[in-house]
Scaffold this motif. Structure first.
Motif, PDB file in Angstrom:
ATOM      1  N   THR A 180     -21.523 -14.715 -36.837  1.00  0.00           N
ATOM      2  CA  THR A 180     -21.438 -14.631 -38.296  1.00  0.00           C
ATOM      3  C   THR A 180     -22.340 -13.496 -38.780  1.00  0.00           C
ATOM      4  O   THR A 180     -23.490 -13.398 -38.354  1.00  0.00           O
ATOM      5  N   LYS A 221     -18.559 -19.941 -40.257  1.00  0.00           N
ATOM      6  CA  LYS A 221     -18.838 -19.409 -38.921  1.00  0.00           C
ATOM      7  C   LYS A 221     -17.820 -18.318 -38.569  1.00  0.00           C
ATOM      8  O   LYS A 221     -16.620 -18.486 -38.794  1.00  0.00           O
ATOM      9  N   ASP A 266     -17.509 -15.434 -39.975  1.00  0.00           N
ATOM     10  CA  ASP A 266     -17.163 -14.577 -41.115  1.00  0.00           C
ATOM     11  C   ASP A 266     -18.034 -13.313 -41.094  1.00  0.00           C
ATOM     12  O   ASP A 266     -19.121 -13.289 -40.520  1.00  0.00           O
TER      13      ASP A 266
END
Length: 241
Positions: free
Chosen positions: A185, A29, A31
């Motif tokens: 994300t 999450k 990223d």
């Protein structure tokens, strides 16, 4: 860390023998994940499966814990995406296009539409029709549509296609800001290696339908002069460029 995207044993083979084979990936999450590979490596195939546009032969994708195969509506509910090209209704204005998309979401009002047009640098063009837009402006409108409902996961296939430098910097800043402030994300495929280097926290290389390496951008740049050097050396190690 919470996983936003889990890809397990994903396979899809076309009649010509190309496709993807046994892809396994976990994206955390918040990223910003860069999906790199030569044309024809299978990037768009993987992303079409991730967004339900295509069924895999084997394997599964979970988005925020929900399977794209067995719980499609729940899995896709928090996803925004552009796959291949950003499409718009050519004879509606930029504003009317987003108003049309907003009908699918409960809490997107006129204020949100204007906020998102401003974010992508199109507010001053809101009453113009995409039929007159440059490729880069159409792409910005597509990104606006992908961001409209405040999705938690955003999947972008070649998002910087046709953009000028100013547009690229703008979109890069939006991506970094949403990941940082809202833990959004991002899963981004591109062949613009330099831009992936400047935008993404982690990078996976897809070659001939297989993942050949995944690493953090920081680690890569500690060992290589640039992401391009790393990419070339990985691809050479796994076959010919």
């Amino acid at each position: 860390m919470e996983k936003a995207i889990e890809i397990k044993n994903l396979c899809k083979t076309y009649k010509n023998g190309r496709g993807i084979d046994n892809i396994d990936l976990d994206i955390q999450k918040g990223d910003i994940f860069g999906f790199l590979g030569p044309n024809g490596a299978g990037k768009t195939t993987a992303m079409k499966i991730m967004t339900g546009l295509m069924k895999p032969d084997r394997g599964d994708v979970k988005i925020l814990g929900h399977s794209i195969l067995t719980e499609f509506e729940k899995a896709i509910y928090n996803v925004g995406c552009i796959i291949e090209t950003a499409e718009a209704y050519p004879y509606l204005t930029a504003f009317e296009n987003l108003k049309q998309f907003s009908r699918y979401y409960k809490d997107v009002d006129v204020g949100r539409i204007e906020e998102i047009l401003d974010m992508v640098g199109l507010l001053k063009h809101k009453d113009e029709k995409p039929v007159r837009f440059s490729l880069g402006m159409k792409q910005r409108l597509g990104i606006a549509a992908a961001l409209l409902s405040r999705p938690k996961v955003i999947i972008l296939d070649e998002p910087l296609n046709g953009m000028d430098v100013e547009g690229m910097i703008n979109v890069r800043n939006i991506i970094k800001s949403l990941a940082e402030k809202e833990s959004t994300t991002f899963f981004i495929s591109s062949h613009l290696i330099h831009d992936i280097e400047l935008t993404c926290k982690h990078v996976g290389i897809l070659y001939n339908g297989r993942i050949i390496n995944v690493d953090s951008t920081e680690n890569i740049l500690n060992s290589y002069a640039s992401l391009e050097n790393y990419f070339v050396s990985e691809v050479e190690r796994n076959g010919r460029i």
